[in-house]
Design a protein around this motif. Structure first.
Motif, PDB file in Angstrom:
ATOM      1  N   LEU A   1       0.832  -1.201   0.000  1.00 40.88           N
ATOM      2  CA  LEU A   1       0.000   0.000   0.000  1.00 40.88           C
ATOM      3  C   LEU A   1       0.871   1.257   0.000  1.00 40.88           C
ATOM      4  N   GLU A   2       1.910   1.236   0.812  1.00 41.29           N
ATOM      5  CA  GLU A   2       2.821   2.384   0.810  1.00 41.29           C
ATOM      6  C   GLU A   2       3.518   2.511  -0.540  1.00 41.29           C
ATOM      7  N   LEU A   3       3.856   1.372  -1.135  1.00 41.62           N
ATOM      8  CA  LEU A   3       4.551   1.380  -2.422  1.00 41.62           C
ATOM      9  C   LEU A   3       3.708   2.043  -3.504  1.00 41.62           C
ATOM     10  N   VAL A   4       2.432   1.642  -3.646  1.00 36.97           N
ATOM     11  CA  VAL A   4       1.613   2.211  -4.718  1.00 36.97           C
ATOM     12  C   VAL A   4       1.337   3.693  -4.479  1.00 36.97           C
ATOM     13  N   ALA A   5       1.217   4.080  -3.208  1.00 39.09           N
ATOM     14  CA  ALA A   5       0.990   5.491  -2.905  1.00 39.09           C
ATOM     15  C   ALA A   5       2.218   6.328  -3.254  1.00 39.09           C
ATOM     16  N   ARG A   6       3.397   5.832  -2.920  1.00 39.45           N
ATOM     17  CA  ARG A   6       4.622   6.585  -3.223  1.00 39.45           C
ATOM     18  C   ARG A   6       4.920   6.564  -4.722  1.00 39.45           C
ATOM     19  N   ARG A   7       4.621   5.478  -5.387  1.00 41.91           N
ATOM     20  CA  ARG A   7       4.793   5.437  -6.841  1.00 41.91           C
ATOM     21  C   ARG A   7       3.895   6.465  -7.530  1.00 41.91           C
ATOM     22  N   ALA A   8       2.698   6.670  -6.980  1.00 39.15           N
ATOM     23  CA  ALA A   8       1.783   7.647  -7.554  1.00 39.15           C
ATOM     24  C   ALA A   8       2.313   9.066  -7.406  1.00 39.15           C
ATOM     25  N   GLY A   9       3.103   9.269  -6.331  1.00 35.87           N
ATOM     26  CA  GLY A   9       3.659  10.599  -6.105  1.00 35.87           C
ATOM     27  C   GLY A   9       3.299  11.214  -4.773  1.00 35.87           C
ATOM     28  N   PHE A  10       2.699  10.425  -3.869  1.00 33.73           N
ATOM     29  CA  PHE A  10       2.413  10.924  -2.527  1.00 33.73           C
ATOM     30  C   PHE A  10       3.689  10.870  -1.690  1.00 33.73           C
ATOM     31  N   PRO A  11       4.202  12.016  -1.208  1.00 28.30           N
ATOM     32  CA  PRO A  11       5.434  11.984  -0.418  1.00 28.30           C
ATOM     33  C   PRO A  11       5.203  11.628   1.050  1.00 28.30           C
ATOM     34  N   ASP A  12       3.981  11.815   1.516  1.00 26.27           N
ATOM     35  CA  ASP A  12       3.657  11.632   2.934  1.00 26.27           C
ATOM     36  C   ASP A  12       2.605  10.540   3.042  1.00 26.27           C
ATOM     37  N   VAL A  13       3.002   9.341   3.486  1.00 26.51           N
ATOM     38  CA  VAL A  13       2.105   8.180   3.503  1.00 26.51           C
ATOM     39  C   VAL A  13       2.148   7.521   4.880  1.00 26.51           C
ATOM     40  N   LYS A  14       0.978   7.256   5.443  1.00 30.00           N
ATOM     41  CA  LYS A  14       0.865   6.542   6.715  1.00 30.00           C
ATOM     42  C   LYS A  14      -0.067   5.354   6.519  1.00 30.00           C
ATOM     43  N   VAL A  15       0.371   4.171   6.956  1.00 30.76           N
ATOM     44  CA  VAL A  15      -0.438   2.960   6.831  1.00 30.76           C
ATOM     45  C   VAL A  15      -0.557   2.296   8.199  1.00 30.76           C
TER      46      VAL A  15
ATOM     47  N   PHE B   1      -3.992  -9.719  16.384  1.00 30.13           N
ATOM     48  CA  PHE B   1      -2.735 -10.462  16.252  1.00 30.13           C
ATOM     49  C   PHE B   1      -2.761 -11.372  15.032  1.00 30.13           C
ATOM     50  N   PHE B   2      -3.816 -12.163  14.892  1.00 32.05           N
ATOM     51  CA  PHE B   2      -3.877 -13.113  13.788  1.00 32.05           C
ATOM     52  C   PHE B   2      -4.500 -12.519  12.519  1.00 32.05           C
ATOM     53  N   ASN B   3      -5.460 -11.619  12.701  1.00 26.58           N
ATOM     54  CA  ASN B   3      -6.247 -11.225  11.540  1.00 26.58           C
ATOM     55  C   ASN B   3      -6.450  -9.711  11.468  1.00 26.58           C
ATOM     56  N   ALA B   4      -5.349  -8.967  11.498  1.00 27.64           N
ATOM     57  CA  ALA B   4      -5.410  -7.527  11.224  1.00 27.64           C
ATOM     58  C   ALA B   4      -5.602  -7.385   9.718  1.00 27.64           C
ATOM     59  N   ASN B   5      -6.859  -7.450   9.290  1.00 27.14           N
ATOM     60  CA  ASN B   5      -7.202  -7.697   7.885  1.00 27.14           C
ATOM     61  C   ASN B   5      -7.520  -6.435   7.081  1.00 27.14           C
ATOM     62  N   LYS B   6      -7.460  -5.267   7.711  1.00 28.99           N
ATOM     63  CA  LYS B   6      -7.792  -4.046   6.995  1.00 28.99           C
ATOM     64  C   LYS B   6      -6.634  -3.057   7.072  1.00 28.99           C
ATOM     65  N   GLY B   7      -6.214  -2.592   5.899  1.00 24.59           N
ATOM     66  CA  GLY B   7      -5.206  -1.548   5.832  1.00 24.59           C
ATOM     67  C   GLY B   7      -5.873  -0.190   5.672  1.00 24.59           C
ATOM     68  N   ILE B   8      -5.438   0.775   6.458  1.00 28.09           N
ATOM     69  CA  ILE B   8      -5.977   2.130   6.403  1.00 28.09           C
ATOM     70  C   ILE B   8      -4.835   3.077   6.040  1.00 28.09           C
ATOM     71  N   VAL B   9      -4.990   3.728   4.907  1.00 33.05           N
ATOM     72  CA  VAL B   9      -3.940   4.586   4.371  1.00 33.05           C
ATOM     73  C   VAL B   9      -4.374   6.046   4.445  1.00 33.05           C
ATOM     74  N   THR B  10      -3.497   6.884   4.963  1.00 34.04           N
ATOM     75  CA  THR B  10      -3.658   8.333   4.879  1.00 34.04           C
ATOM     76  C   THR B  10      -2.447   8.878   4.155  1.00 34.04           C
ATOM     77  N   ALA B  11      -2.663   9.502   3.018  1.00 35.36           N
ATOM     78  CA  ALA B  11      -1.552  10.018   2.213  1.00 35.36           C
ATOM     79  C   ALA B  11      -1.878  11.445   1.783  1.00 35.36           C
ATOM     80  N   ARG B  12      -0.878  12.314   1.868  1.00 37.09           N
ATOM     81  CA  ARG B  12      -1.104  13.719   1.535  1.00 37.09           C
ATOM     82  C   ARG B  12      -0.282  14.101   0.305  1.00 37.09           C
ATOM     83  N   LYS B  13      -0.943  14.773  -0.623  1.00 40.70           N
ATOM     84  CA  LYS B  13      -0.294  15.274  -1.828  1.00 40.70           C
ATOM     85  C   LYS B  13       0.593  16.467  -1.479  1.00 40.70           C
ATOM     86  N   ALA B  14       1.696  16.591  -2.148  1.00 41.30           N
ATOM     87  CA  ALA B  14       2.599  17.707  -1.910  1.00 41.30           C
ATOM     88  C   ALA B  14       1.859  19.027  -2.134  1.00 41.30           C
TER      89      ALA B  14
END
Length: 313
Positions: free
Chosen positions: A241-255, A299-312
């Motif tokens: 998730l961080e990879l696709v956000a940074r590839r898009a051009g988001f410099p500030d990414v939190k997952v 512990f076993f099933n943290a199944n949801k990723g939550i991304v906050t990313a800010r555009k420059a």
């Protein structure tokens, strides 16, 4: 393996590129039967590079439309209504904590539009929505500033929104990077992307082992059919998730990742285990002590990723 969409080599690394990061370092996990579209056999892969798990078959918009047409959407949304509302209220709290209540917001992949009235009730009053062509958004049209409908995001204007929300959308798309690139494009400088999507968990990895275990492989394959499918083409990882956000051009990414279920654990046991084993629903109580930790814990099933990313800015 038999599929009408594509032919794959299960034992050859690199036979299929990762849907998320495009790496050819992929590992075949298993195949499952699909009754919702022309591709009868779905092949499931894990990317050795970013860790994402995905369906490797080639599908198009027409096939996905056929598949979704086999679902009873009204029943589905009714079943997940309570948990979906809680999830959306949590998302609204996150957006408020970021000071975005007065922002110009677009909800991409809005589905039945359930998020819109909750946003309005919370004080968000500049809302637009996006969905694929053919989706009925008549109920939300009176509540929003604009409705956009297409298959390729081409109707969305550049640099026009302060916030893009993507709640359980990124797992459905054929080209994840295009989706995140679009989010960056339509955001104003300094705008925020807020995204929820399923991620690979410890329980998933345990089931990947079961898929290769004699006598237990069926359980692992049944699990996988509920995790990646014609409807959920990929499950991400925090890294991907961080990879696709940074590839898009988001410099500030939190997952962050956490456990977030759409149904009670007993319902998952009934649908994905008892129904397929042809056992009565009341038998779920006997399986709860085993499956609750595997399904209902961070512990076993943290199944949801939550991304906050800010555009420059």
């Amino acid at each position: 393996m038999n599929t009408t969409a594509t032919t794959m080599t299960a034992t050859t690394s690199g036979a299929v590129s990762c849907r998320v990061c495009d790496s050819t370092e992929t590992h075949w996990l298993c195949d499952t039967h699909n009754t919702h579209s022309k591709t009868v056999t779905l092949d499931h892969y894990r990317c050795r590079s970013c860790g994402s798990v995905f369906v490797g078959n080639q599908v198009d918009h027409e096939e996905l439309a056929v598949a979704y047409g086999t679902l009873d959407s009204d029943t589905y949304y009714a079943e997940i209504g309570e948990e979906n509302t809680r999830k959306m209220l949590d998302s609204i709290a996150d957006l408020k904590a970021l000071g975005l209540q007065k922002a110009k917001l677009i909800d991409i992949g809005t589905g039945d539009g359930m998020f819109v009235p909750l946003l309005r009730d919370a004080g968000f009053d500049d809302i637009s929505v996006h969905e694929i062509e053919g989706c009925d958004l008549s109920k939300v049209k009176p509540l929003v500033k604009a409705v956009y409908q297409d298959h390729d995001y081409s109707t969305l204007p550049d640099a026009s929104f302060d916030v893009v929300t993507l709640l359980d959308v990124a797992e459905h798309v054929m080209k994840p990077q295009v989706l995140i690139d679009t989010a960056l494009r339509v955001l104003k400088p300094g705008g925020v992307l807020y995204l929820h999507t399923p991620v690979v968990t410890r329980t998933d990895r345990f089931m990947h082992v079961l898929q290769r275990t004699p006598g237990l492989g069926k359980i692992g394959r049944m699990w996988q059919s509920g995790r990646t499918s014609i409807f959920h083409l990929q499950n991400y990882t925090a890294d991907s998730l961080e990879l696709v956000a940074r590839r898009a051009g988001f410099p500030d990414v939190k997952v962050i990742v956490k456990n977030e279920l759409s149904w009670p654990v007993s319902r998952y046991i009934q649908v994905y285990l008892l129904k397929r084993l042809r056992l009565p629903k009341p038998f779920a109580v006997f399986f709860l002590p085993i499956f609750y930790p595997l399904l209902g814990s961070n512990f076993f099933n943290a199944n949801k990723g939550i991304v906050t990313a800010r555009k420059a800015g």
